[in-house]
Motif scaffolding. Structure first.
Motif, PDB file in Angstrom:
ATOM      1  N   VAL A  70     -12.103 -30.747   8.980  1.00 55.31           N
ATOM      2  CA  VAL A  70     -11.170 -31.577   8.137  1.00 55.31           C
ATOM      3  C   VAL A  70     -10.420 -30.672   7.160  1.00 55.31           C
ATOM      4  O   VAL A  70      -9.359 -30.852   7.071  1.00 55.31           O
ATOM      5  N   ALA A  71     -11.287 -29.780   6.453  1.00 51.91           N
ATOM      6  CA  ALA A  71     -10.697 -29.042   5.533  1.00 51.91           C
ATOM      7  C   ALA A  71      -9.780 -27.967   5.775  1.00 51.91           C
ATOM      8  O   ALA A  71      -8.948 -27.645   5.284  1.00 51.91           O
ATOM      9  N   ARG A  72      -9.844 -27.530   7.083  1.00 53.53           N
ATOM     10  CA  ARG A  72      -9.035 -26.437   7.786  1.00 53.53           C
ATOM     11  C   ARG A  72      -7.715 -27.312   8.642  1.00 53.53           C
ATOM     12  O   ARG A  72      -7.066 -26.236   9.071  1.00 53.53           O
ATOM     13  N   THR A  73      -7.600 -28.430   8.536  1.00 55.78           N
ATOM     14  CA  THR A  73      -6.473 -29.050   9.169  1.00 55.78           C
ATOM     15  C   THR A  73      -5.562 -29.626   8.284  1.00 55.78           C
ATOM     16  O   THR A  73      -5.955 -29.820   7.043  1.00 55.78           O
ATOM     17  N   VAL A  74      -4.420 -30.198   8.662  1.00 60.24           N
ATOM     18  CA  VAL A  74      -3.525 -30.957   7.942  1.00 60.24           C
ATOM     19  C   VAL A  74      -4.365 -32.302   6.998  1.00 60.24           C
ATOM     20  O   VAL A  74      -4.933 -32.949   7.670  1.00 60.24           O
ATOM     21  N   VAL A 105      -8.168 -23.994  14.839  1.00 66.65           N
ATOM     22  CA  VAL A 105      -7.015 -23.829  13.781  1.00 66.65           C
ATOM     23  C   VAL A 105      -7.134 -22.730  12.651  1.00 66.65           C
ATOM     24  O   VAL A 105      -8.096 -22.551  11.929  1.00 66.65           O
ATOM     25  N   ASP A 106      -5.894 -21.918  12.749  1.00 68.93           N
ATOM     26  CA  ASP A 106      -5.930 -20.785  11.685  1.00 68.93           C
ATOM     27  C   ASP A 106      -5.621 -21.018  10.434  1.00 68.93           C
ATOM     28  O   ASP A 106      -5.830 -20.460   9.369  1.00 68.93           O
ATOM     29  N   GLY A 107      -4.822 -22.150  10.311  1.00 69.92           N
ATOM     30  CA  GLY A 107      -3.923 -22.340   8.785  1.00 69.92           C
ATOM     31  C   GLY A 107      -3.204 -23.343   9.002  1.00 69.92           C
ATOM     32  O   GLY A 107      -2.972 -24.001  10.185  1.00 69.92           O
ATOM     33  N   VAL A 108      -2.639 -24.205   8.102  1.00 69.69           N
ATOM     34  CA  VAL A 108      -2.002 -25.487   8.035  1.00 69.69           C
ATOM     35  C   VAL A 108      -0.387 -24.759   7.544  1.00 69.69           C
ATOM     36  O   VAL A 108      -0.010 -24.110   6.342  1.00 69.69           O
ATOM     37  N   VAL A 186       1.435 -29.282   9.694  1.00 65.13           N
ATOM     38  CA  VAL A 186       1.190 -28.974  11.080  1.00 65.13           C
ATOM     39  C   VAL A 186       0.075 -28.080  11.144  1.00 65.13           C
ATOM     40  O   VAL A 186      -0.196 -27.184  10.316  1.00 65.13           O
ATOM     41  N   ASN A 187      -0.942 -28.052  12.437  1.00 67.73           N
ATOM     42  CA  ASN A 187      -1.844 -27.263  12.482  1.00 67.73           C
ATOM     43  C   ASN A 187      -1.477 -26.201  13.209  1.00 67.73           C
ATOM     44  O   ASN A 187      -0.782 -26.223  14.350  1.00 67.73           O
ATOM     45  N   LEU A 188      -1.882 -24.828  12.660  1.00 67.83           N
ATOM     46  CA  LEU A 188      -1.171 -23.674  13.505  1.00 67.83           C
ATOM     47  C   LEU A 188      -2.258 -22.861  13.921  1.00 67.83           C
ATOM     48  O   LEU A 188      -3.464 -22.709  13.350  1.00 67.83           O
ATOM     49  N   GLU A 189      -2.278 -22.130  15.405  1.00 68.52           N
ATOM     50  CA  GLU A 189      -3.230 -21.323  15.794  1.00 68.52           C
ATOM     51  C   GLU A 189      -2.438 -20.299  16.208  1.00 68.52           C
ATOM     52  O   GLU A 189      -1.530 -20.413  16.898  1.00 68.52           O
ATOM     53  N   ILE A 190      -2.645 -18.954  15.577  1.00 70.06           N
ATOM     54  CA  ILE A 190      -1.798 -17.691  16.162  1.00 70.06           C
ATOM     55  C   ILE A 190      -2.445 -17.350  17.482  1.00 70.06           C
ATOM     56  O   ILE A 190      -3.357 -17.746  18.311  1.00 70.06           O
TER      57      ILE A 190
END
Length: 205
Positions: A70-74, A105-108, A186-190
């Motif tokens: 939850v904390a790492r997503t939008v 997910v790496d970041g928002v 948006v959720n980002l994954e590199i």
């Protein structure tokens, strides 16, 4: 493991805090094809099916979402009524139509602008500075679970970066990105390969 090729969209039918956050997601899958314990990427987040039901074309499955996820997503992504991009885990022998996606997910990021370009749309998305070194023109990026190709990258003075995407009509129609507007998260994954290359380069340096 996933490919970033979204197979359906679903909707959070119910979300409640029960230790971890528990969400029930309505989807057009056949429940007979959903296994308890299977992984399904939900807008880029790998989640485990803990319950399922419904009928073919009108199914549902339940997942538990940890506080870390939850904390790492939008923020606000796991509310009732939210639409999600869905992709079941890759099976041995399946076509790798997108790129290798882990569902972590790496970041928002945030949508900066959406501009029509012919029948397509050009998205500019802001990525946090910790992800900027991993983004390159013609490289791969996962946005809300969708495998996409970066067109351009523009580094910003504060260390963040903006990158552009071309979204064709088909992608806009079959995923949630078609309804996104400036300001949406948006959720980002590199790309996993970029992650390893950056690590190798940092050790050499």
């Amino acid at each position: 493991m996933f490919t970033g090729i979204v197979t359906a969209t679903g909707t959070i039918r119910e979300a409640r805090q029960d230790g971890d956050l528990r969400a029930v997601i309505a989807c057009p899958f056949d429940p007979a094809g959903i296994a308890i314990g299977a992984s399904i990427a939900c807008s880029g987040v790998c989640l485990t099916v803990v319950e399922k039901g419904g009928a073919p074309g009108d199914a549902w499955f339940a997942v538990n979402i940890s506080g870390e996820s939850v904390a790492r997503t939008v923020p606000g992504r796991w509310r009732e009524g939210t639409a999600l991009n869905l992709e079941p885990a890759l099976k041995l022998g399946d076509e790798l139509g997108g790129h290798i996606v882990t569902g972590h997910v790496d970041g928002v990021g945030q949508v900066v602008s959406v501009t029509p370009a012919g029948d397509s749309k050009v998205f500019v998305i802001a990525a946090p500075k910790e992800l900027a070194p991993y983004l390159a023109p013609k490289g791969s990026i996962t946005v809300d679970g969708i495998s996409l190709t970066v067109n351009e990258v523009s580094d910003q003075p504060d260390g963040t970066c903006h990158f552009t995407l071309n979204i064709i009509p088909h992608t806009a129609e079959v995923t949630t990105i078609g309804a996104m507007q400036a300001g949406d998260g948006v959720n980002l994954e590199i790309d996993v390969l970029a992650r390893y290359l950056q690590r190798m380069q940092s050790l050499r340096g």
